[in-house]
Write a protein that holds these residues in place. Sequence first.
Motif, short mmCIF file in Angstrom:
data_model
loop_
_atom_site.label_atom_id
_atom_site.label_comp_id
_atom_site.label_asym_id
_atom_site.label_seq_id
_atom_site.Cartn_x
_atom_site.Cartn_y
_atom_site.Cartn_z
N LEU A 32 0.83 -1.21 0.00
CA LEU A 32 0.00 0.00 0.00
C LEU A 32 0.86 1.26 0.00
O LEU A 32 0.44 2.31 -0.49
N VAL A 33 2.07 1.17 0.55
CA VAL A 33 2.99 2.32 0.53
C VAL A 33 3.31 2.69 -0.93
O VAL A 33 3.38 3.86 -1.27
N ASN A 34 3.45 1.69 -1.79
CA ASN A 34 3.69 1.95 -3.21
C ASN A 34 2.42 2.39 -3.93
O ASN A 34 2.45 3.32 -4.73
N ASP A 35 1.32 1.72 -3.63
CA ASP A 35 0.07 1.96 -4.35
C ASP A 35 -0.55 3.32 -4.05
O ASP A 35 -1.13 3.95 -4.92
N ASP A 36 -0.44 3.77 -2.79
CA ASP A 36 -1.15 4.98 -2.36
C ASP A 36 -0.39 5.64 -1.20
O ASP A 36 -0.86 5.66 -0.07
N PRO A 37 0.82 6.21 -1.48
CA PRO A 37 1.66 6.71 -0.39
C PRO A 37 1.06 7.88 0.39
O PRO A 37 1.43 8.09 1.55
N PHE A 38 0.12 8.63 -0.20
CA PHE A 38 -0.50 9.75 0.50
C PHE A 38 -1.90 9.41 1.02
O PHE A 38 -2.56 10.25 1.61
N GLY A 39 -2.32 8.18 0.80
CA GLY A 39 -3.65 7.75 1.24
C GLY A 39 -3.54 6.53 2.14
O GLY A 39 -3.07 6.61 3.26
N GLU A 40 -3.97 5.37 1.62
CA GLU A 40 -4.00 4.14 2.41
C GLU A 40 -2.61 3.67 2.85
O GLU A 40 -2.50 2.83 3.74
N GLY A 41 -1.56 4.21 2.25
CA GLY A 41 -0.20 3.80 2.60
C GLY A 41 0.45 4.65 3.69
O GLY A 41 1.66 4.58 3.87
N TRP A 42 -0.35 5.44 4.43
CA TRP A 42 0.19 6.22 5.54
C TRP A 42 0.80 5.29 6.57
O TRP A 42 0.45 4.11 6.65
N LEU A 43 1.73 5.81 7.37
CA LEU A 43 2.45 4.98 8.34
C LEU A 43 1.88 5.07 9.75
O LEU A 43 1.60 4.06 10.38
#
Length: 124
Positions: A89-100
């Motif tokens: 998800l970090v690759n797919d949507d780093p500003f959305g679902e890929g938040w840490l």
Amino acid sequence: MSFDVPEELYYLESHEWIDPESGRVGITNFAQDELGDVVFVELPAEGDELEQEGELGVIESIKAVSDLYAPVGGTVVAVNETLFDRPELVNDDPFGEGWLLELEFDESDLDGLLDADDYRDQIE
């Protein structure tokens, strides 16, 4: 190549971002592109205290293992546990679902960070 750099976020030179409204932290589109396919993310626990620009975790891709840094100091109030099973998800949507993670932080810490224009200048 042009990368998405949302205007409302603040950035570290090491490619982490923070949303000043929610306290959400993640890595930039540029960073995930440089890393390649993310396969593992190690994050702190809720309640942990982080120092500004201190290490907050580790991200591993097929190319490299990299440290992650906190854009601001504060208390971890939420961790994106979905990433433990779906780090891509970090690759797919780093500003959305890929938040840490989300931090409770002092807004004065934002003063030393890059705005969107400054960050764009760094990566272009």
